[in-house]
Design a protein around this motif. Structure first.
Motif, PDB file in Angstrom:
ATOM      1  N   GLU A 131      -7.521  -8.938  -2.734  1.00 52.68           N
ATOM      2  CA  GLU A 131      -8.942  -8.800  -2.425  1.00 52.68           C
ATOM      3  C   GLU A 131      -9.220  -8.437  -0.961  1.00 52.68           C
ATOM      4  O   GLU A 131     -10.198  -8.887  -0.365  1.00 52.68           O
ATOM      5  CB  GLU A 131      -9.713 -10.051  -2.861  1.00 52.68           C
ATOM      6  N   THR A 132      -8.321  -7.607  -0.402  1.00 54.54           N
ATOM      7  CA  THR A 132      -8.529  -7.067   0.945  1.00 54.54           C
ATOM      8  C   THR A 132      -8.493  -5.544   0.856  1.00 54.54           C
ATOM      9  O   THR A 132      -8.012  -4.985  -0.132  1.00 54.54           O
ATOM     10  CB  THR A 132      -7.442  -7.519   1.955  1.00 54.54           C
ATOM     11  N   PRO A 133      -8.940  -4.840   1.880  1.00 57.94           N
ATOM     12  CA  PRO A 133      -8.883  -3.376   1.880  1.00 57.94           C
ATOM     13  C   PRO A 133      -7.546  -2.823   2.386  1.00 57.94           C
ATOM     14  O   PRO A 133      -7.450  -1.637   2.681  1.00 57.94           O
ATOM     15  CB  PRO A 133     -10.025  -2.998   2.835  1.00 57.94           C
ATOM     16  N   LEU A 134      -6.502  -3.647   2.466  1.00 57.48           N
ATOM     17  CA  LEU A 134      -5.241  -3.185   3.057  1.00 57.48           C
ATOM     18  C   LEU A 134      -4.648  -1.979   2.330  1.00 57.48           C
ATOM     19  O   LEU A 134      -4.243  -1.012   2.974  1.00 57.48           O
ATOM     20  CB  LEU A 134      -4.222  -4.329   3.121  1.00 57.48           C
ATOM     21  N   ALA A 135      -4.571  -2.002   1.019  1.00 62.05           N
ATOM     22  CA  ALA A 135      -3.985  -0.871   0.284  1.00 62.05           C
ATOM     23  C   ALA A 135      -4.774   0.409   0.546  1.00 62.05           C
ATOM     24  O   ALA A 135      -4.194   1.483   0.746  1.00 62.05           O
ATOM     25  CB  ALA A 135      -3.918  -1.170  -1.211  1.00 62.05           C
ATOM     26  N   TYR A 136      -6.086   0.310   0.556  1.00 58.76           N
ATOM     27  CA  TYR A 136      -6.925   1.473   0.842  1.00 58.76           C
ATOM     28  C   TYR A 136      -6.659   1.983   2.261  1.00 58.76           C
ATOM     29  O   TYR A 136      -6.498   3.181   2.483  1.00 58.76           O
ATOM     30  CB  TYR A 136      -8.402   1.119   0.667  1.00 58.76           C
TER      31      TYR A 136
END
Length: 185
Positions: free
Chosen positions: A100-105
């Motif tokens: 639930e973080t934007p890390l992959a994006y």
């Protein structure tokens, strides 16, 4: 060409939690490895991304998290690895740097296909982040000298599991590179 990023997990810590005293000696041992990876990544122009717990402070941002860590019980474990002006920052609330973080994006926007993980805690946040990175088809590397643990036996088991079950490249610090053309030997 695919890039490599350094992901620094949970190193901005005030050490005011239940397991802190068990963790601190291992952080002291891992700190030189984290410092070396930061130096290499920055020298190679690789993205450096800090992913850190917010410790339940839902109105916090990276500056406040850093200030709290520096005002905590062991500021010496934070000062030398603090984010610089070029570093990126992602706040997390659970164990995985990806959950639930934007890390992959963010990694996708940066063209990153390989991550080098460092930080704490090997048998918790590092393990879960490595699994989530592999699920998202990232290549993952780490050096045992640059991760800290609470329980040495569980950390050893986690490193073996990451290497054998998740195809994480667990390599000595000297073998890690940020040259995207050459994965770890």
């Amino acid at each position: 060409m695919a890039r490599t990023a350094l992901v620094v997990i949970d190193m901005l810590n005030a050490y005011e939690h239940e397991d802190a005293e068990a963790l601190v000696p291992s952080v002291r041992e891992a700190l030189p490895g984290v410092e070396e990876l930061l130096r290499r990544a920055r020298g190679a122009g690789a993205p450096v991304i800090y992913v850190n717990d917010n410790f339940g402070r839902w109105r916090s941002h990276h500056g406040e998290i850093l200030e709290a860590a520096l005002a905590g019980r062991h500021p010496d474990l934070v000062k030398t690895i603090a984010p610089d002006e070029e570093s990126l920052f992602v706040v997390k609330a659970r164990h995985s740097a990806f959950f639930e973080t934007p890390l992959a994006y963010l990694l996708g926007q940066l063209g990153v296909r390989r991550v080098v993980l460092c930080g704490q805690v090997t048998e918790q946040c590092i393990l879960y982040s490595a699994l989530d990175a592999r699920i998202r088809h990232f290549d993952v590397s780490l050096a045992p000298e640059a991760v800290a643990h609470i329980d040495a036996d569980l950390a050893d088991a986690a490193l073996r599991m990451m290497e054998h079950n998740m195809s994480v490249r667990v390599r000595p610090l000297d073998a890690l590179t940020f040259d995207s053309a050459e994965p770890d030997a």
